[in-house]
Design a protein around this motif. Sequence first.
Motif, mmCIF file in Angstrom:
data_model
loop_
_atom_site.group_PDB
_atom_site.id
_atom_site.type_symbol
_atom_site.label_atom_id
_atom_site.label_comp_id
_atom_site.label_asym_id
_atom_site.label_seq_id
_atom_site.Cartn_x
_atom_site.Cartn_y
_atom_site.Cartn_z
ATOM 1 N N LEU A 7 0.835 -1.189 0.000
ATOM 2 C CA LEU A 7 0.000 0.000 0.000
ATOM 3 C C LEU A 7 0.876 1.246 0.000
ATOM 4 C CD1 LEU A 7 -2.508 -1.175 2.763
ATOM 5 C CD2 LEU A 7 -2.489 -1.748 0.327
ATOM 6 N N SER A 8 0.457 2.258 -0.784
ATOM 7 C CA SER A 8 1.194 3.525 -0.816
ATOM 8 C C SER A 8 0.195 4.661 -0.965
ATOM 9 C CB SER A 8 2.210 3.537 -1.958
ATOM 10 O OG SER A 8 1.543 3.496 -3.207
ATOM 11 N N ASP A 9 0.647 5.855 -0.564
ATOM 12 C CA ASP A 9 -0.208 7.056 -0.622
ATOM 13 C C ASP A 9 -1.552 6.810 0.067
ATOM 14 O OD1 ASP A 9 1.792 8.231 -2.104
ATOM 15 O OD2 ASP A 9 0.893 7.714 -4.032
ATOM 16 N N VAL A 10 -1.475 6.218 1.238
ATOM 17 C CA VAL A 10 -2.699 5.818 1.946
ATOM 18 C C VAL A 10 -3.334 7.035 2.613
ATOM 19 C CG1 VAL A 10 -3.632 4.354 3.762
ATOM 20 C CG2 VAL A 10 -1.814 3.500 2.281
ATOM 21 N N GLN A 11 -4.650 7.150 2.500
ATOM 22 C CA GLN A 11 -5.420 8.199 3.166
ATOM 23 C C GLN A 11 -6.681 7.572 3.761
ATOM 24 O OE1 GLN A 11 -5.859 11.910 0.846
ATOM 25 N NE2 GLN A 11 -4.694 10.859 -0.772
ATOM 26 N N VAL A 12 -7.232 8.253 4.734
ATOM 27 C CA VAL A 12 -8.460 7.788 5.393
ATOM 28 C C VAL A 12 -9.541 8.836 5.209
ATOM 29 C CG1 VAL A 12 -9.546 7.109 7.560
ATOM 30 C CG2 VAL A 12 -7.186 6.418 7.085
ATOM 31 N N TRP A 13 -10.644 8.391 4.664
ATOM 32 C CA TRP A 13 -11.827 9.266 4.587
ATOM 33 C C TRP A 13 -12.762 8.861 5.711
ATOM 34 C CZ3 TRP A 13 -17.122 8.326 3.661
ATOM 35 C CH2 TRP A 13 -17.894 9.453 3.414
ATOM 36 N N GLU A 14 -12.863 9.745 6.675
ATOM 37 C CA GLU A 14 -13.720 9.445 7.820
ATOM 38 C C GLU A 14 -15.173 9.672 7.446
ATOM 39 O OE1 GLU A 14 -12.413 11.764 11.104
ATOM 40 O OE2 GLU A 14 -10.461 10.762 11.279
ATOM 41 N N TYR A 15 -16.014 8.825 8.032
ATOM 42 C CA TYR A 15 -17.441 8.924 7.741
ATOM 43 C C TYR A 15 -17.965 10.295 8.163
ATOM 44 C CZ TYR A 15 -17.139 3.876 7.137
ATOM 45 O OH TYR A 15 -16.797 2.628 6.716
ATOM 46 N N THR A 16 -18.815 10.846 7.347
ATOM 47 C CA THR A 16 -19.418 12.153 7.640
ATOM 48 C C THR A 16 -20.436 12.009 8.775
ATOM 49 O OG1 THR A 16 -21.031 11.720 5.888
ATOM 50 C CG2 THR A 16 -19.065 12.967 5.288
ATOM 51 N N PRO A 17 -20.785 13.112 9.426
ATOM 52 C CA PRO A 17 -21.711 13.033 10.577
ATOM 53 C C PRO A 17 -23.051 12.402 10.248
ATOM 54 C CG PRO A 17 -20.622 15.173 10.506
ATOM 55 C CD PRO A 17 -20.237 14.461 9.241
ATOM 56 N N ASP A 18 -23.467 12.472 8.954
ATOM 57 C CA ASP A 18 -24.772 11.877 8.638
ATOM 58 C C ASP A 18 -24.720 10.355 8.555
ATOM 59 O OD1 ASP A 18 -23.170 11.977 6.407
ATOM 60 O OD2 ASP A 18 -24.852 12.041 5.011
ATOM 61 N N ILE A 19 -23.530 9.773 8.698
ATOM 62 C CA ILE A 19 -23.376 8.313 8.707
ATOM 63 C C ILE A 19 -23.073 7.882 10.145
ATOM 64 C CG2 ILE A 19 -22.079 6.364 7.781
ATOM 65 C CD1 ILE A 19 -21.407 8.043 5.357
ATOM 66 N N ASP A 20 -24.029 7.317 10.786
ATOM 67 C CA ASP A 20 -23.882 6.840 12.165
ATOM 68 C C ASP A 20 -23.666 5.337 12.124
ATOM 69 O OD1 ASP A 20 -23.850 6.343 14.811
ATOM 70 O OD2 ASP A 20 -25.846 7.177 15.237
ATOM 71 N N ILE A 21 -22.468 4.916 12.532
ATOM 72 C CA ILE A 21 -22.123 3.500 12.436
ATOM 73 C C ILE A 21 -23.053 2.641 13.277
ATOM 74 C CG2 ILE A 21 -20.289 1.804 12.839
ATOM 75 C CD1 ILE A 21 -18.275 3.887 12.223
#
Length: 983
Positions: A311-325
Amino acid sequence: MASILDEYEDSLNTRQIAQQHSRLSNANIGITHSGFVNVRLEEEKPIFNKQRIDFTPPERINHLAVCNNQLCMSLGKDTLLRIDLAKPDQPNQIELGRKDESKVHKLFLDPTGSHLLICLSTSECLYLNRNTQKVRSLSRWRGHLIESVGWNKQLGNETNTGPVLVGTSQGIIFEAEISATEGSLFNTNPDQYFRQVHSLEEDGKPAPVCCLEVERGGSENKYFIIATTRKRLFQFVGKLAEGSEQQGFSSIFSQNQDLLPSFQEFPANMGYSEITFYTPKLRNSPKSFGWMMGNGVLYGQLDYVRPDSLLSDVQVWEYTPDIDISLDKPISIVLTQFHFLLLLHDRVKAICTLNGQEVYEDVFPDKFGTLKKMIKDPVGGLVWIYTERAVFRYHIQREARDVWQMYMSMTKFDLAKEYCRDRPECMDMVLAKEAEHCFQNKRYIDSAKCYALTQNYFEEIALKFIEAKQEEALKEFLLKKLNNLKPSERTQITLLVTWLAELYLNSLGQLESDGNSVIFQETREEFREFLSSSKHKECLYNNRSTIYDLLASHGNVDDMVYFSVVMQDYERVISHYCQHDDYSAALDVLSKHCDQKLFYKFSPVLMQHIPKKVVDAWIQMGKRLDPKKLIPALMNYSQMGSTQQISETIRYMEFCVYELTVTEEAIHNYLLSLYAKYKPDSLLWYLEQAGTHPSEIHYDLKYALRLCAENGYLQACVLVYRIMELYEEAVDLALQVDVDLAKSCADLPEDDEELRKKLWLKIARHVVQEEKDVKKAMNCLSSCNLLKIEDILPFFPDFVTIDHFKEAICSSLEEYNQHIEELKQEMEEATESAKRIREDIQEMRNKYGVVDSQEKCASCDFPLLNRPFYLFLCGHMFHYDCLFQEVTPHLTPLKQSRLEELQKKLAATTQTSKSRHRPAPKDEGDTASLGKGNAGTSREQIKSDMDDIIASECVYCGELMIKSIDKPFIDPKKFEEEKSSWL
């Protein structure tokens, strides 16, 4: 159900269009300063275009799998529907035949679309091949709830899966292989083997293997295995020996037994995870990945070269507030080239992987029910979403059309330009942004290159570089702008060419004053390359006077000479060298470019200073120069120049005459005059080799005679007289030089014995009277057979005794006696010959031939005695008229006309004899009798003359037959007529 894909209704969300309008307005496409006005005739279609399949399932949809245009779905409890998307009107429905309460847990379809795995909730697994209708149980797989399958993309085919990896809910990874062919008598199961190779854990406990992916990338036969649990991502990397792929992947896991496998862990856990990959069409291995887990979506690139991690250039897109796990967990994820699609229970979100911004959202109506799963066909590229009662698919169109804006905002201009090559208005914006970015970072040259490609106002950019005092950047900008202009834009080209010339000259002057020789030389080479550019040659030629003025104003003589050469204005270059007394350089330019007009113009000046080099150049030019046009220069400077100039002039004239074989009279006359004045030894040799007949010589005989006479070259005059055939004058003049020369002249008129005798008498008189040499006179008598002793005796004085002529007189008398004897012999021979002729005539009179009554004409083959005929000694016999017809075509025109004339006379005499039917008066009897006798005599004479022509020889045996052997049988003039008569 027959029209599952052919007929569908569009369910386009109105918010898609609104979002597209928003993006277009934010892009500021068509801003006025760029020179582009963007007018769109129709709205662009959205990137993600949803279509609902016109299909109402008979039962609820449990699961769906799509790969390689093969769609399989589980309906209700016991029904399986297979559809070939290439033939959507031919669905295939199969009953699983399960009696228990088992339900379909998951469906797995391999990349070829041939092998379908049906995992049941009772920890059983069924197998169905694309080419069969029979569902077979995998007995070795029983007891394991399958959660994931890692297919073998390299070895899998329609009949065999090759080694594959299987992940279970207990964290165990098995290696298995399935074959669609019938097994042996003792092994009828499709599963070849099923063995454990590894197990995964989370927090010390077994964790379900949510996803498995097997890829081969890089070199050295290296394999990469990615496995995910609920919050961990594992990587296994290993090499397989060449040819050992069929043995499976167990060796890769065994290579990592001693060390913990490389993994990434996130604290959040939503009970499951899903990983997706994007593979470009022209590649076999995935390029990027997206992992949906508890914290968000982990996405990045796959680098098969890195030794530590895939894996390279890894980024994390965090869930937006309208997505409640805890309440609304993401269901599925699909990765495209620049976006990933996230499936929630009632909507789909599209997030751009470049900037993490949400670019699209599509809400599904409640009437379709809760969304269950989202799948992407890795081969077809379509994205499928299904609920219990509906199936949807997404077409992704022109996904990269707005990517350029994102790259531009990230200052990744190369990538931005890559994705807007087919959109000039967007390319212009990117270039303008890049140019401004480079200018702010003081990268002025790069900025100029970019600005030159934009449509921004020329004056604004030029002033920008002038204010920054960046002449090099301004020059680069003007050069690029000049290269981008069309040939029809002549005014702009002229402006830029002149401006660039001024900038180059300023730069050269500054560098020369600074003493920077290296950069000065580089700049000069660049300037000269600019001046010699073929693309702008027309502009430079039309404005060459302006360029000359600029070069002169800067005092740049060297470049002015170079520019003159480029413009082929050699006259200016040569004039410049001549003005500075550099005649050798001027001659070098002349010799290099071989312009005849310039040779004619500058040769007089050059001949005065470097005659030898000039003549060498003339000789090298050869026939390309006209020697007549060089004579003025030669004559002027040969008369007033040095000895070297004269000798070089003679050398060139000799080259023209002897090497080029010039026949111009002026050239030969001039060479003759040079020989007469400066090289008399060569004069006589030239006249001798020039020829002895007036048609052979190329000089003026009268001019040559006058020239030789003026300079006293008597022998040369004699030679000219001989050519002019003035033999008396030649002998008279030769007697003043040499008697032998006179003798050679006296023998020339071979056809005129009287003249020869006269000339020899002149020589004899000269010898006797002037030289008083009797012996020489006798030699003259012996040299010419036309002179007799009696011809030269009058020239001798009276006191000369006969002893000097004794031998000559005796010789003359002997000749007379011999001549008399020859005449007597000829008379006797003539008498004898006449006697023999008379005897032959007498013999011929008595000779006769016998003609039989049966004899026939040799020509017409009719009896001979019917008509007058001829009999020849050879035996051939012809009728008179037949012989006449045979002989006439072979006669000469003169004899034919003579024969016609004789025929007319014979006819006239015949007519006259027939008209005399009345008796003549008695007193006229003697006269009539005389006339009749004359007519008969004339008639016989005419016939005799005709016989001489016709019957002089046999037509078959005489010369006529021999002469006619090369004549065609058919007259060429009558050939066509004869030919047509045979058709």
